[in-house]
Design a protein around this motif. Structure first.
Motif, PDB file in Angstrom:
ATOM      1  N   ARG A  56      29.199  46.411   4.006  1.00 55.92           N
ATOM      2  CA  ARG A  56      29.503  47.851   3.852  1.00 55.92           C
ATOM      3  C   ARG A  56      28.567  48.511   2.846  1.00 55.92           C
ATOM      4  N   SER A  57      27.313  48.033   2.784  1.00 54.89           N
ATOM      5  CA  SER A  57      26.325  48.551   1.835  1.00 54.89           C
ATOM      6  C   SER A  57      24.987  48.750   2.526  1.00 54.89           C
ATOM      7  N   MET A  58      24.239  49.723   2.027  1.00 57.16           N
ATOM      8  CA  MET A  58      22.846  49.889   2.442  1.00 57.16           C
ATOM      9  C   MET A  58      22.123  50.724   1.407  1.00 57.16           C
ATOM     10  N   THR A  59      20.798  50.632   1.445  1.00 57.86           N
ATOM     11  CA  THR A  59      20.021  51.412   0.493  1.00 57.86           C
ATOM     12  C   THR A  59      20.173  52.890   0.815  1.00 57.86           C
ATOM     13  N   MET A  60      20.002  53.690  -0.195  1.00 59.05           N
ATOM     14  CA  MET A  60      20.088  55.136   0.010  1.00 59.05           C
ATOM     15  C   MET A  60      19.018  55.600   0.991  1.00 59.05           C
ATOM     16  N   THR A  61      17.854  54.969   0.950  1.00 66.56           N
ATOM     17  CA  THR A  61      16.770  55.331   1.867  1.00 66.56           C
ATOM     18  C   THR A  61      17.177  55.068   3.308  1.00 66.56           C
ATOM     19  N   GLU A  62      17.758  53.896   3.552  1.00 66.47           N
ATOM     20  CA  GLU A  62      18.196  53.555   4.906  1.00 66.47           C
ATOM     21  C   GLU A  62      19.362  54.441   5.328  1.00 66.47           C
ATOM     22  N   LEU A  63      20.278  54.712   4.433  1.00 63.39           N
ATOM     23  CA  LEU A  63      21.416  55.569   4.751  1.00 63.39           C
ATOM     24  C   LEU A  63      20.940  56.980   5.111  1.00 63.39           C
ATOM     25  N   SER A  70      18.012  64.473   4.269  1.00 58.85           N
ATOM     26  CA  SER A  70      17.023  64.366   3.203  1.00 58.85           C
ATOM     27  C   SER A  70      17.631  63.541   2.078  1.00 58.85           C
ATOM     28  N   ALA A  71      16.783  62.968   1.253  1.00 60.28           N
ATOM     29  CA  ALA A  71      17.259  62.155   0.128  1.00 60.28           C
ATOM     30  C   ALA A  71      18.118  62.988  -0.813  1.00 60.28           C
ATOM     31  N   SER A  72      17.701  64.210  -1.099  1.00 56.60           N
ATOM     32  CA  SER A  72      18.455  65.034  -2.045  1.00 56.60           C
ATOM     33  C   SER A  72      19.804  65.457  -1.471  1.00 56.60           C
ATOM     34  N   ARG A  73      19.857  65.813  -0.200  1.00 55.85           N
ATOM     35  CA  ARG A  73      21.128  66.205   0.419  1.00 55.85           C
ATOM     36  C   ARG A  73      22.083  65.008   0.460  1.00 55.85           C
ATOM     37  N   LEU A  74      21.544  63.826   0.793  1.00 59.29           N
ATOM     38  CA  LEU A  74      22.384  62.632   0.821  1.00 59.29           C
ATOM     39  C   LEU A  74      22.888  62.294  -0.576  1.00 59.29           C
ATOM     40  N   SER A  75      22.019  62.384  -1.568  1.00 65.47           N
ATOM     41  CA  SER A  75      22.416  62.077  -2.939  1.00 65.47           C
ATOM     42  C   SER A  75      23.562  62.982  -3.383  1.00 65.47           C
ATOM     43  N   HIS A  76      23.486  64.245  -3.040  1.00 60.05           N
ATOM     44  CA  HIS A  76      24.549  65.193  -3.383  1.00 60.05           C
ATOM     45  C   HIS A  76      25.865  64.794  -2.701  1.00 60.05           C
ATOM     46  N   ALA A  77      25.794  64.465  -1.412  1.00 60.61           N
ATOM     47  CA  ALA A  77      26.999  64.082  -0.671  1.00 60.61           C
ATOM     48  C   ALA A  77      27.592  62.791  -1.232  1.00 60.61           C
ATOM     49  N   VAL A  78      26.736  61.816  -1.530  1.00 65.14           N
ATOM     50  CA  VAL A  78      27.238  60.542  -2.060  1.00 65.14           C
ATOM     51  C   VAL A  78      27.847  60.750  -3.446  1.00 65.14           C
ATOM     52  N   SER A  79      27.314  61.668  -4.230  1.00 58.60           N
ATOM     53  CA  SER A  79      27.930  61.981  -5.526  1.00 58.60           C
ATOM     54  C   SER A  79      29.361  62.465  -5.331  1.00 58.60           C
ATOM     55  N   LYS A  80      29.580  63.324  -4.333  1.00 54.44           N
ATOM     56  CA  LYS A  80      30.934  63.806  -4.035  1.00 54.44           C
ATOM     57  C   LYS A  80      31.822  62.651  -3.577  1.00 54.44           C
ATOM     58  N   LEU A  81      31.278  61.763  -2.751  1.00 50.49           N
ATOM     59  CA  LEU A  81      32.041  60.620  -2.267  1.00 50.49           C
ATOM     60  C   LEU A  81      32.364  59.647  -3.400  1.00 50.49           C
ATOM     61  N   GLU A  82      31.459  59.534  -4.371  1.00 49.05           N
ATOM     62  CA  GLU A  82      31.731  58.716  -5.558  1.00 49.05           C
ATOM     63  C   GLU A  82      32.888  59.311  -6.362  1.00 49.05           C
ATOM     64  N   THR A  83      32.890  60.631  -6.508  1.00 46.44           N
ATOM     65  CA  THR A  83      33.965  61.312  -7.236  1.00 46.44           C
ATOM     66  C   THR A  83      35.324  61.037  -6.585  1.00 46.44           C
ATOM     67  N   LEU A  84      35.334  60.950  -5.276  1.00 45.42           N
ATOM     68  CA  LEU A  84      36.568  60.654  -4.540  1.00 45.42           C
ATOM     69  C   LEU A  84      36.934  59.170  -4.606  1.00 45.42           C
ATOM     70  N   GLY A  85      35.999  58.345  -5.076  1.00 45.57           N
ATOM     71  CA  GLY A  85      36.232  56.899  -5.133  1.00 45.57           C
ATOM     72  C   GLY A  85      35.981  56.196  -3.820  1.00 45.57           C
TER      73      GLY A  85
END
Length: 155
Positions: A56-63, A70-85
């Motif tokens: 259940r893991s992959m690099t941010m680049t592959e994701l 884009s890397a920046s859009r994904l990073s923003h979304a993953v930050s929100k998903l991290e906040t949700l746990g």
């Protein structure tokens, strides 16, 4: 400069039908997920891609490549998903430059809860009205389109 190859009436009709249908399809899926699970379709796709990855893991680049972001859009979304746990990020062992996203148990549970409603909406707005032959034609057409887009964007 070459002459513009305008769309004929049939091509124009096909193009506009595709545009409207794809926009309405995306909006319908997003509305259903927001209403029933409190998440946008983008988050659902990130969780789904991680759920299918080994460990259940992959690099941010592959994701980013998998979800067509884009890397920046994904990073923003993953930050929100991290906040949700639902997702956690860390460095790849032995490679401090590579960030790995991992779907947490809570994220997997959120995905599992959202999936039945999502697949029902996909069926309702797309597959329920198609014959099996039409579904196969749709897949064949978009495999050609996707292959062309992949060859022109370097993916």
């Amino acid at each position: 400069m070459s002459e513009t190859r305008w769309l004929d009436d049939d091509e124009q009709r096909s193009w506009r039908t595709f545009l409207w249908a794809s926009q309405l399809l995306h909006e319908s899926l997003d509305r259903q997920l927001q209403r029933d699970s409190g998440m946008p379709h983008t988050y659902y796709m990130i969780l789904a891609m991680l759920s299918e990855a080994p460990g259940r893991s992959m690099t941010m680049t592959e994701l980013a490549r998998r979800v067509r972001s884009s890397a920046s859009r994904l990073s923003h979304a993953v930050s929100k998903l991290e906040t949700l746990g639902w997702v956690c990020r860390g460095k790849r062992p032995g490679d401090a430059r590579t960030t790995v996203a991992t779907l947490t148990d809570e994220g997997f549970a959120a995905l599992a809860e959202a999936a039945p409603g999502h697949v029902e909406e996909v069926r309702r707005v797309l597959f329920d009205r198609l014959t099996p032959e039409q579904a196969e034609q749709l897949r064949d057409i978009f495999e050609v389109v996707l292959a062309n887009l992949n060859s022109t964007d370097g993916c």
